[in-house]
Design a protein around this motif. Structure first.
Motif, PDB file in Angstrom:
ATOM      1  N   ASP A   1      39.076  43.541  45.635  1.00  0.00           N
ATOM      2  CA  ASP A   1      37.706  44.042  45.599  1.00  0.00           C
ATOM      3  C   ASP A   1      37.675  45.453  46.182  1.00  0.00           C
ATOM      4  OD1 ASP A   1      35.005  44.564  45.784  1.00  0.00           O
ATOM      5  OD2 ASP A   1      34.548  42.905  47.147  1.00  0.00           O
ATOM      6  N   ILE A   2      37.469  46.447  45.298  1.00  0.00           N
ATOM      7  CA  ILE A   2      37.320  47.840  45.724  1.00  0.00           C
ATOM      8  C   ILE A   2      35.826  48.136  45.762  1.00  0.00           C
ATOM      9  CG2 ILE A   2      37.847  50.261  45.207  1.00  0.00           C
ATOM     10  CD1 ILE A   2      40.305  49.261  43.650  1.00  0.00           C
ATOM     11  N   GLU A   3      35.298  48.303  46.960  1.00  0.00           N
ATOM     12  CA  GLU A   3      33.858  48.524  47.134  1.00  0.00           C
ATOM     13  C   GLU A   3      33.585  50.016  47.267  1.00  0.00           C
ATOM     14  OE1 GLU A   3      30.226  47.227  50.179  1.00  0.00           O
ATOM     15  OE2 GLU A   3      32.229  46.338  50.384  1.00  0.00           O
ATOM     16  N   ALA A   4      32.695  50.528  46.425  1.00  0.00           N
ATOM     17  CA  ALA A   4      32.396  51.968  46.428  1.00  0.00           C
ATOM     18  C   ALA A   4      30.977  52.193  45.932  1.00  0.00           C
ATOM     19  CB  ALA A   4      33.378  52.722  45.537  1.00  0.00           C
ATOM     20  N   GLY A   5      30.202  52.961  46.692  1.00  0.00           N
ATOM     21  CA  GLY A   5      28.870  53.340  46.260  1.00  0.00           C
ATOM     22  C   GLY A   5      27.942  52.177  45.983  1.00  0.00           C
ATOM     23  N   GLY A   6      28.081  51.106  46.730  1.00  0.00           N
ATOM     24  CA  GLY A   6      27.228  49.931  46.530  1.00  0.00           C
ATOM     25  C   GLY A   6      27.659  49.050  45.377  1.00  0.00           C
ATOM     26  N   LEU A   7      28.757  49.388  44.712  1.00  0.00           N
ATOM     27  CA  LEU A   7      29.290  48.587  43.613  1.00  0.00           C
ATOM     28  C   LEU A   7      30.665  48.042  43.999  1.00  0.00           C
ATOM     29  CD1 LEU A   7      28.386  50.902  40.583  1.00  0.00           C
ATOM     30  CD2 LEU A   7      27.127  48.883  41.389  1.00  0.00           C
ATOM     31  N   HIS A   8      31.129  47.103  43.193  1.00  0.00           N
ATOM     32  CA  HIS A   8      32.427  46.493  43.445  1.00  0.00           C
ATOM     33  C   HIS A   8      33.250  46.519  42.162  1.00  0.00           C
ATOM     34  CE1 HIS A   8      31.225  44.601  47.345  1.00  0.00           C
ATOM     35  NE2 HIS A   8      30.033  44.749  46.787  1.00  0.00           N
ATOM     36  N   LEU A   9      34.451  47.099  42.243  1.00  0.00           N
ATOM     37  CA  LEU A   9      35.418  46.984  41.160  1.00  0.00           C
ATOM     38  C   LEU A   9      36.350  45.846  41.545  1.00  0.00           C
ATOM     39  CD1 LEU A   9      36.853  47.856  38.564  1.00  0.00           C
ATOM     40  CD2 LEU A   9      38.089  49.579  39.917  1.00  0.00           C
ATOM     41  N   VAL A  10      36.187  44.728  40.874  1.00  0.00           N
ATOM     42  CA  VAL A  10      36.960  43.523  41.179  1.00  0.00           C
ATOM     43  C   VAL A  10      38.069  43.399  40.144  1.00  0.00           C
ATOM     44  CG1 VAL A  10      36.885  41.013  41.346  1.00  0.00           C
ATOM     45  CG2 VAL A  10      34.985  42.378  42.242  1.00  0.00           C
ATOM     46  N   ILE A  11      39.294  43.150  40.611  1.00  0.00           N
ATOM     47  CA  ILE A  11      40.452  43.069  39.722  1.00  0.00           C
ATOM     48  C   ILE A  11      41.206  41.778  39.989  1.00  0.00           C
ATOM     49  CG2 ILE A  11      42.628  44.154  39.033  1.00  0.00           C
ATOM     50  CD1 ILE A  11      41.480  46.819  40.048  1.00  0.00           C
ATOM     51  N   HIS A  12      41.470  41.030  38.916  1.00  0.00           N
ATOM     52  CA  HIS A  12      42.342  39.858  38.997  1.00  0.00           C
ATOM     53  C   HIS A  12      43.610  40.183  38.220  1.00  0.00           C
ATOM     54  CE1 HIS A  12      43.923  35.789  38.334  1.00  0.00           C
ATOM     55  NE2 HIS A  12      43.249  35.462  39.417  1.00  0.00           N
ATOM     56  N   LEU A  13      44.739  40.186  38.908  1.00  0.00           N
ATOM     57  CA  LEU A  13      45.987  40.648  38.314  1.00  0.00           C
ATOM     58  C   LEU A  13      46.656  39.610  37.416  1.00  0.00           C
ATOM     59  CD1 LEU A  13      47.380  42.513  41.437  1.00  0.00           C
ATOM     60  CD2 LEU A  13      46.492  43.554  39.345  1.00  0.00           C
ATOM     61  N   ALA A  14      46.154  38.370  37.428  1.00  0.00           N
ATOM     62  CA  ALA A  14      46.664  37.316  36.557  1.00  0.00           C
ATOM     63  C   ALA A  14      48.172  37.129  36.751  1.00  0.00           C
ATOM     64  CB  ALA A  14      46.306  37.605  35.102  1.00  0.00           C
ATOM     65  N   ARG A  15      48.868  36.730  35.688  1.00  0.00           N
ATOM     66  CA  ARG A  15      50.277  36.370  35.829  1.00  0.00           C
ATOM     67  C   ARG A  15      51.191  37.589  35.946  1.00  0.00           C
ATOM     68  NH1 ARG A  15      53.334  31.810  34.518  1.00  0.00           N
ATOM     69  NH2 ARG A  15      51.497  30.778  33.666  1.00  0.00           N
ATOM     70  N   ALA A  16      50.905  38.641  35.197  1.00  0.00           N
ATOM     71  CA  ALA A  16      51.869  39.749  35.096  1.00  0.00           C
ATOM     72  C   ALA A  16      51.269  41.099  35.456  1.00  0.00           C
ATOM     73  CB  ALA A  16      52.447  39.800  33.678  1.00  0.00           C
ATOM     74  N   GLY A  17      50.138  41.112  36.140  1.00  0.00           N
ATOM     75  CA  GLY A  17      49.525  42.371  36.515  1.00  0.00           C
ATOM     76  C   GLY A  17      50.055  42.917  37.830  1.00  0.00           C
ATOM     77  N   TRP A  18      49.927  44.229  37.998  1.00  0.00           N
ATOM     78  CA  TRP A  18      50.343  44.849  39.258  1.00  0.00           C
ATOM     79  C   TRP A  18      49.616  46.177  39.413  1.00  0.00           C
ATOM     80  CZ3 TRP A  18      51.884  42.290  43.086  1.00  0.00           C
ATOM     81  CH2 TRP A  18      52.480  42.905  44.203  1.00  0.00           C
ATOM     82  N   ILE A  19      49.675  46.734  40.614  1.00  0.00           N
ATOM     83  CA  ILE A  19      49.048  48.025  40.906  1.00  0.00           C
ATOM     84  C   ILE A  19      50.104  48.971  41.460  1.00  0.00           C
ATOM     85  CG2 ILE A  19      47.404  49.229  42.396  1.00  0.00           C
ATOM     86  CD1 ILE A  19      45.506  46.937  42.096  1.00  0.00           C
ATOM     87  N   ARG A  20      50.151  50.169  40.900  1.00  0.00           N
ATOM     88  CA  ARG A  20      51.135  51.169  41.319  1.00  0.00           C
ATOM     89  C   ARG A  20      50.417  52.430  41.794  1.00  0.00           C
ATOM     90  NH1 ARG A  20      53.388  48.119  37.360  1.00  0.00           N
ATOM     91  NH2 ARG A  20      55.593  47.570  37.617  1.00  0.00           N
ATOM     92  N   TRP A  21      50.801  52.885  42.964  1.00  0.00           N
ATOM     93  CA  TRP A  21      50.253  54.122  43.525  1.00  0.00           C
ATOM     94  C   TRP A  21      50.960  55.317  42.894  1.00  0.00           C
ATOM     95  CZ3 TRP A  21      46.362  56.023  46.210  1.00  0.00           C
ATOM     96  CH2 TRP A  21      46.496  57.272  46.836  1.00  0.00           C
ATOM     97  N   ARG A  22      50.172  56.332  42.521  1.00  0.00           N
ATOM     98  CA  ARG A  22      50.744  57.551  41.954  1.00  0.00           C
ATOM     99  C   ARG A  22      50.351  58.732  42.826  1.00  0.00           C
ATOM    100  NH1 ARG A  22      51.267  57.648  35.518  1.00  0.00           N
ATOM    101  NH2 ARG A  22      52.370  59.506  36.208  1.00  0.00           N
TER     102      ARG A  22
END
Length: 293
Positions: free
Chosen positions: A60-81
């Motif tokens: 849950d990324i909370e910003a400006g009163g909103l929420h960007l919610v992400i479910h990575l499921a079986r094969a998802g991932w997040i990479r920093w650039r």
């Protein structure tokens, strides 16, 4: 699949990177990953990130009163650039990129960002832009978080009693019953508790409930402690290196040296130690039995 410890560590890592940073834009490379339309994704453009948290296996990324919610499921991932391309990510193609979150320039003048990716052809990763995380059906249905103080042996006993004759493995994995435990950590918890994955939930006596409760808390708590502070790129390797039975079919159990066995299902499998968990008796693997006929 990322489970509670990895998502907790991801949230901790991303919170340290994103908090008080401005979201410049969000590029959707896989339109089917976005499951909501109101508010629109561009409503997050120009907002400051307040915090990054977790609900079960949901980020849950909370910003400006909103929420960007992400479910990575079986094969998802997040990479920093450290530096994202100047041009927006293009939708379509064979790239694993599902979404790119572009941030404002850092103190060194780099335009940082996050790439949300999903490997494979079965696309299950999901993203939601909502005003309240409870608007996400999967979050609204979550059971209690096993790391909170309210998750007591008594609370677990009530969950097991309500589950009736359902198998322990399935009860631990069901997100509406207990949040955040998936296939890997349910195997590890049951090995730590010395219990069969097929043991009926309501058959546990008070002492066994206490043992299972302790196994849940210690297994997950230790994994969170090991993972917290690691970069996202290190989390998968850390998880795999500390598994006692999960993903170790044919290898020796670290506690008794018996061979770790597997039971296969249509789209998953479980691993266990016969000596530690089933009185030395191998569990029936129906799929393998059919193949051998």
């Amino acid at each position: 699949m990322p489970e509670l410890p990895e998502v907790e560590a991801l949230a901790h890592d991303l919170d340290s990177r994103l908090r008080d940073r401005a979201i410049t834009r969000i590029d959707l490379a896989a339109f089917n990953a976005l499951k909501t339309f109101d508010p629109p994704v561009h409503a997050l453009h120009g907002t400051l990130v307040d915090r990054v948290g977790r609900h079960g296996k949901f980020l849950d990324i909370e910003a400006g009163g909103l929420h960007l919610v992400i479910h990575l499921a079986r094969a998802g991932w997040i990479r920093w650039r450290e530096e994202v391309p100047a041009l927006p990510a293009k939708p379509g193609g064979k790239s694993p990129l599902a979404m790119r979150i572009v941030l404002d320039e850092d103190e060194a003048g780099h335009t940082n960002g996050l790439d949300v990716t999903e490997a494979g052809t079965k696309k299950s990763l999901a993203a939601y832009v909502v005003r309240d995380p409870q608007e996400v059906e999967g979050i609204a249905r979550l059971g209690p978080d096993p790391l909170v103080d309210e998750f007591t042996p008594q609370a677990l006993a009530a969950i097991l009693a309500e589950a009736g004759r359902a198998q322990l493995k399935g009860v631990l994995r069901h997100q509406g019953t207990i949040a955040g435990i998936g296939n890997a950590y349910s195997d590890e918890i049951l090995h730590a508790a010395r219990m069969s994955p097929f043991k009926p939930a309501s058959s546990l006596d008070d002492d066994e409930v206490a043992v299972l409760h302790d196994a849940i808390k210690v297994t997950l708590g230790d994994a969170v402690q090991r993972s917290t502070g690691l970069a996202a790129s290190e989390l998968k390797g850390e998880k795999k290196s500390h598994m006692a039975v999960h993903g170790r079919t044919g290898k020796p159990c670290p506690d008794c040296d018996d061979t770790v066995r597997e039971v296969s299902f249509a789209d998953s499998s479980l691993q266990y130690c016969p000596t530690c968990q089933t009185g030395g008796k191998p569990l029936a693997d129906r799929r393998m039995s059919r193949l051998l006929k």
